[in-house]
Write a protein that holds these residues in place. Structure first.
Motif, PDB file in Angstrom:
ATOM      1  N   GLY A   1       8.301  23.265  15.716  1.00 40.07           N
ATOM      2  CA  GLY A   1       7.740  22.270  16.619  1.00 40.07           C
ATOM      3  C   GLY A   1       8.645  21.072  16.837  1.00 40.07           C
ATOM      4  N   SER A   2       8.232  20.232  17.774  1.00 34.67           N
ATOM      5  CA  SER A   2       8.983  19.020  18.099  1.00 34.67           C
ATOM      6  C   SER A   2       8.109  17.798  17.835  1.00 34.67           C
ATOM      7  CB  SER A   2       9.442  19.044  19.554  1.00 34.67           C
ATOM      8  OG  SER A   2       8.350  19.267  20.423  1.00 34.67           O
ATOM      9  N   LEU A   3       8.744  16.772  17.277  1.00 39.65           N
ATOM     10  CA  LEU A   3       8.033  15.587  16.817  1.00 39.65           C
ATOM     11  C   LEU A   3       8.752  14.329  17.252  1.00 39.65           C
ATOM     12  CD1 LEU A   3       6.106  13.932  14.887  1.00 39.65           C
ATOM     13  CD2 LEU A   3       7.742  14.471  13.054  1.00 39.65           C
ATOM     14  N   ILE A   4       8.020  13.386  17.851  1.00 44.82           N
ATOM     15  CA  ILE A   4       8.512  12.028  18.055  1.00 44.82           C
ATOM     16  C   ILE A   4       7.961  11.191  16.908  1.00 44.82           C
ATOM     17  CG2 ILE A   4       8.426   9.973  19.511  1.00 44.82           C
ATOM     18  CD1 ILE A   4       8.183  11.831  21.931  1.00 44.82           C
ATOM     19  N   LEU A   5       8.861  10.661  16.099  1.00 43.78           N
ATOM     20  CA  LEU A   5       8.449   9.919  14.910  1.00 43.78           C
ATOM     21  C   LEU A   5       8.851   8.455  15.055  1.00 43.78           C
ATOM     22  CD1 LEU A   5       7.153   9.970  12.144  1.00 43.78           C
ATOM     23  CD2 LEU A   5       9.337  10.737  11.176  1.00 43.78           C
ATOM     24  N   ASP A   6       7.863   7.599  15.063  1.00 40.80           N
ATOM     25  CA  ASP A   6       8.042   6.154  15.170  1.00 40.80           C
ATOM     26  C   ASP A   6       8.779   5.624  13.933  1.00 40.80           C
ATOM     27  OD1 ASP A   6       7.762   3.580  16.140  1.00 40.80           O
ATOM     28  OD2 ASP A   6       5.627   3.425  15.698  1.00 40.80           O
ATOM     29  N   GLY A   7       9.170   4.358  13.977  1.00 40.02           N
ATOM     30  CA  GLY A   7       9.758   3.726  12.814  1.00 40.02           C
ATOM     31  C   GLY A   7       8.704   3.094  11.921  1.00 40.02           C
ATOM     32  N   GLY A   8       9.155   2.415  10.875  1.00 32.85           N
ATOM     33  CA  GLY A   8       8.239   1.755   9.959  1.00 32.85           C
ATOM     34  C   GLY A   8       8.129   2.488   8.648  1.00 32.85           C
ATOM     35  N   THR A   9       7.461   1.856   7.698  1.00 31.52           N
ATOM     36  CA  THR A   9       7.415   2.395   6.342  1.00 31.52           C
ATOM     37  C   THR A   9       6.492   3.604   6.211  1.00 31.52           C
ATOM     38  OG1 THR A   9       5.774   0.683   5.809  1.00 31.52           O
ATOM     39  CG2 THR A   9       8.059   0.214   5.263  1.00 31.52           C
ATOM     40  N   THR A  10       5.418   3.666   6.995  1.00 27.78           N
ATOM     41  CA  THR A  10       4.563   4.854   6.940  1.00 27.78           C
ATOM     42  C   THR A  10       5.271   6.045   7.578  1.00 27.78           C
ATOM     43  OG1 THR A  10       2.625   3.407   7.128  1.00 27.78           O
ATOM     44  CG2 THR A  10       2.263   5.759   7.381  1.00 27.78           C
ATOM     45  N   ALA A  11       5.965   5.808   8.677  1.00 24.95           N
ATOM     46  CA  ALA A  11       6.741   6.886   9.308  1.00 24.95           C
ATOM     47  C   ALA A  11       7.840   7.375   8.375  1.00 24.95           C
ATOM     48  CB  ALA A  11       7.337   6.392  10.623  1.00 24.95           C
ATOM     49  N   LEU A  12       8.432   6.466   7.621  1.00 18.84           N
ATOM     50  CA  LEU A  12       9.447   6.873   6.644  1.00 18.84           C
ATOM     51  C   LEU A  12       8.834   7.788   5.593  1.00 18.84           C
ATOM     52  CD1 LEU A  12      12.326   6.666   5.559  1.00 18.84           C
ATOM     53  CD2 LEU A  12      11.635   4.573   4.356  1.00 18.84           C
ATOM     54  N   ALA A  13       7.619   7.477   5.185  1.00 13.58           N
ATOM     55  CA  ALA A  13       6.920   8.339   4.233  1.00 13.58           C
ATOM     56  C   ALA A  13       6.658   9.717   4.837  1.00 13.58           C
ATOM     57  CB  ALA A  13       5.607   7.690   3.798  1.00 13.58           C
ATOM     58  N   VAL A  14       6.380   9.774   6.152  1.00 15.31           N
ATOM     59  CA  VAL A  14       6.197  11.063   6.832  1.00 15.31           C
ATOM     60  C   VAL A  14       7.498  11.866   6.793  1.00 15.31           C
ATOM     61  CG1 VAL A  14       5.727  12.199   9.033  1.00 15.31           C
ATOM     62  CG2 VAL A  14       4.378  10.212   8.358  1.00 15.31           C
ATOM     63  N   ALA A  15       8.600  11.209   7.108  1.00 18.02           N
ATOM     64  CA  ALA A  15       9.898  11.901   7.094  1.00 18.02           C
ATOM     65  C   ALA A  15      10.156  12.522   5.727  1.00 18.02           C
ATOM     66  CB  ALA A  15      11.012  10.921   7.463  1.00 18.02           C
ATOM     67  N   ARG A  16       9.847  11.781   4.691  1.00 16.36           N
ATOM     68  CA  ARG A  16      10.081  12.275   3.335  1.00 16.36           C
ATOM     69  C   ARG A  16       9.083  13.360   2.939  1.00 16.36           C
ATOM     70  NH1 ARG A  16      11.163   6.175   0.952  1.00 16.36           N
ATOM     71  NH2 ARG A  16      13.407   6.112   1.419  1.00 16.36           N
ATOM     72  N   ALA A  17       7.938  13.414   3.625  1.00 13.54           N
ATOM     73  CA  ALA A  17       6.907  14.405   3.306  1.00 13.54           C
ATOM     74  C   ALA A  17       7.105  15.726   4.037  1.00 13.54           C
ATOM     75  CB  ALA A  17       5.521  13.845   3.635  1.00 13.54           C
ATOM     76  N   LEU A  18       8.000  15.772   5.020  1.00 12.51           N
ATOM     77  CA  LEU A  18       8.233  17.024   5.741  1.00 12.51           C
ATOM     78  C   LEU A  18       8.834  18.048   4.778  1.00 12.51           C
ATOM     79  CD1 LEU A  18       9.744  15.687   9.097  1.00 12.51           C
ATOM     80  CD2 LEU A  18       7.433  16.585   8.724  1.00 12.51           C
ATOM     81  N   PRO A  19       8.233  19.219   4.680  1.00 12.21           N
ATOM     82  CA  PRO A  19       8.740  20.234   3.737  1.00 12.21           C
ATOM     83  C   PRO A  19      10.190  20.605   4.017  1.00 12.21           C
ATOM     84  CG  PRO A  19       6.570  20.835   4.605  1.00 12.21           C
ATOM     85  CD  PRO A  19       7.041  19.676   5.413  1.00 12.21           C
ATOM     86  N   GLN A  20      10.943  20.796   2.971  1.00  8.49           N
ATOM     87  CA  GLN A  20      12.361  21.122   3.122  1.00  8.49           C
ATOM     88  C   GLN A  20      12.581  22.437   3.873  1.00  8.49           C
ATOM     89  OE1 GLN A  20      15.415  19.425   1.944  1.00  8.49           O
ATOM     90  NE2 GLN A  20      13.871  17.846   2.267  1.00  8.49           N
ATOM     91  N   GLU A  21      11.620  23.351   3.770  1.00 12.86           N
ATOM     92  CA  GLU A  21      11.776  24.646   4.445  1.00 12.86           C
ATOM     93  C   GLU A  21      11.345  24.603   5.910  1.00 12.86           C
ATOM     94  OE1 GLU A  21       7.631  24.590   2.604  1.00 12.86           O
ATOM     95  OE2 GLU A  21       9.660  23.933   2.055  1.00 12.86           O
TER      96      GLU A  21
ATOM     97  N   ALA B   1       0.798  -1.232   0.000  1.00 16.76           N
ATOM     98  CA  ALA B   1       0.000   0.000   0.000  1.00 16.76           C
ATOM     99  C   ALA B   1       0.830   1.281   0.000  1.00 16.76           C
ATOM    100  CB  ALA B   1      -0.960   0.001   1.194  1.00 16.76           C
ATOM    101  N   PRO B   2       1.786   1.426  -0.917  1.00 16.66           N
ATOM    102  CA  PRO B   2       2.621   2.641  -0.897  1.00 16.66           C
ATOM    103  C   PRO B   2       1.832   3.923  -1.110  1.00 16.66           C
ATOM    104  CG  PRO B   2       2.959   1.407  -2.929  1.00 16.66           C
ATOM    105  CD  PRO B   2       2.160   0.527  -2.026  1.00 16.66           C
ATOM    106  N   GLU B   3       0.795   3.889  -1.952  1.00 17.99           N
ATOM    107  CA  GLU B   3       0.019   5.099  -2.198  1.00 17.99           C
ATOM    108  C   GLU B   3      -0.784   5.496  -0.965  1.00 17.99           C
ATOM    109  OE1 GLU B   3      -1.459   8.457  -4.097  1.00 17.99           O
ATOM    110  OE2 GLU B   3       0.277   7.185  -4.473  1.00 17.99           O
ATOM    111  N   GLY B   4      -1.347   4.502  -0.264  1.00 17.63           N
ATOM    112  CA  GLY B   4      -2.069   4.791   0.970  1.00 17.63           C
ATOM    113  C   GLY B   4      -1.158   5.391   2.021  1.00 17.63           C
ATOM    114  N   LYS B   5       0.049   4.863   2.134  1.00 15.43           N
ATOM    115  CA  LYS B   5       1.012   5.404   3.097  1.00 15.43           C
ATOM    116  C   LYS B   5       1.404   6.831   2.732  1.00 15.43           C
ATOM    117  CE  LYS B   5       2.777   0.834   4.229  1.00 15.43           C
ATOM    118  NZ  LYS B   5       3.890  -0.124   4.074  1.00 15.43           N
ATOM    119  N   ARG B   6       1.540   7.103   1.444  1.00 18.10           N
ATOM    120  CA  ARG B   6       1.871   8.457   1.006  1.00 18.10           C
ATOM    121  C   ARG B   6       0.773   9.437   1.403  1.00 18.10           C
ATOM    122  NH1 ARG B   6       0.534  12.072  -2.211  1.00 18.10           N
ATOM    123  NH2 ARG B   6      -1.134  10.822  -3.140  1.00 18.10           N
ATOM    124  N   LYS B   7      -0.487   9.041   1.233  1.00 16.70           N
ATOM    125  CA  LYS B   7      -1.606   9.907   1.590  1.00 16.70           C
ATOM    126  C   LYS B   7      -1.647  10.160   3.100  1.00 16.70           C
ATOM    127  CE  LYS B   7      -4.586   8.385  -2.238  1.00 16.70           C
ATOM    128  NZ  LYS B   7      -5.839   7.649  -2.579  1.00 16.70           N
TER     129      LYS B   7
END
Length: 252
Positions: free
Chosen positions: A92-112, A73-79
């Motif tokens: 802000g401060s964020l505690i980010l769990d591991g796993g493939t959906t969390a990895l998608a979150v890391a990649r979705a964080l805006p560069q700015e 479900a890569p598209e679902g995780k992306r959404k």
């Protein structure tokens, strides 16, 4: 009824109703509960259901190893990740769990975006190395290779010494009755430790996890702020979660 026929009946019932109550099936089929329990043990051994007290629930497809989960479900995780990333405020401060959906979150964080990210996942930390505004804190401990995260006593102790505004937590199963579950006891304990250190905790759950269960409970519903999922808002299970008072953010 032959064993193969009972098996097909049980799988069809599980798909139709989302659960199996052993005593009810035994009464309907005119067989003993022991026979139903044996069938459920066989199905569980093949990963086709998750046994619970009194019966069974759908098994989560997200309990396979990390590499295999990358293609689930890569598209679902992306959404889901896009909605989750939008919750992280500038500074802000964020505690980010591991796993493939969390990895998608890391990649979705805006560069700015300037933020602080605390994680027990070397994979997440690596993904954010080149993020210019993210200050990283990596919690150490025994590496649980199945999910590419640290856990165990050292990791839990490290988690108890941090705090954040937001925690984004992954699970493998989301079910109205079984609750929020995962496949490993130590990992479940680590997730609880992380959630306890944040003001708000949201669960990341792409649609294939909705209505399924894994062996170890992570958190009760009252301990989370909300659920982020790409499941259909009109899905029966999503409706039951809302009836329990679970705030649901729909990822489209």
């Amino acid at each position: 009824m032959l064993a193969a026929e009972r098996r097909e009946h049980l799988l069809a019932l599980l798909a139709r109703t989302g659960k199996i109550v052993a005593k009810d099936v035994a009464a309907d089929l005119g067989i003993s509960e022991d026979s139903v329990r044996r069938d459920l043990r066989d199905l569980a051994a093949e990963g086709l259901c998750q046994r619970v007290y009194g019966g069974a629930l759908p098994a989560s497809p997200a309990v396979v190893d990390y590499d295999a989960r990358r293609v689930v479900a890569p598209e679902g995780k992306r959404k889901v990740a896009a909605v989750a990333a939008a919750l992280v405020r500038p500074g802000g401060s964020l505690i980010l769990d591991g796993g493939t959906t969390a990895l998608a979150v890391a990649r979705a964080l805006p560069q700015e975006l300037t933020c602080t990210v605390i994680t027990h996942s070397p994979t997440i930390a690596t993904a954010l190395i080149d993020h210019p505004g993210a200050e990283l804190f990596l919690l150490g401990g025994r590496v649980f290779k199945h999910s590419a995260v640290t856990c165990g006593a050292a990791a839990v102790e490290a988690a108890q010494n941090v705090s954040a505004e937001l925690c984004l937590l992954g699970v493998t199963g989301v079910h109205p009755e079984a609750g929020l579950t995962t496949a490993d006891a130590d990992e479940a304990a680590m997730k609880r430790a992380l959630a306890a250190r944040a003001a708000d905790t949201y669960i990341l759950a792409s649609c294939e996890k909705i209505g399924t269960a894994s062996p170890y409970r992570v958190l009760p519903w009252e301990k989370i702020t909300g659920l982020i999922t790409d499941a259909d808002p009109h899905d029966t299970v999503v409706g039951r979660l809302r009836a329990l008072g679970v705030k649901t953010l729909t990822a489209e």
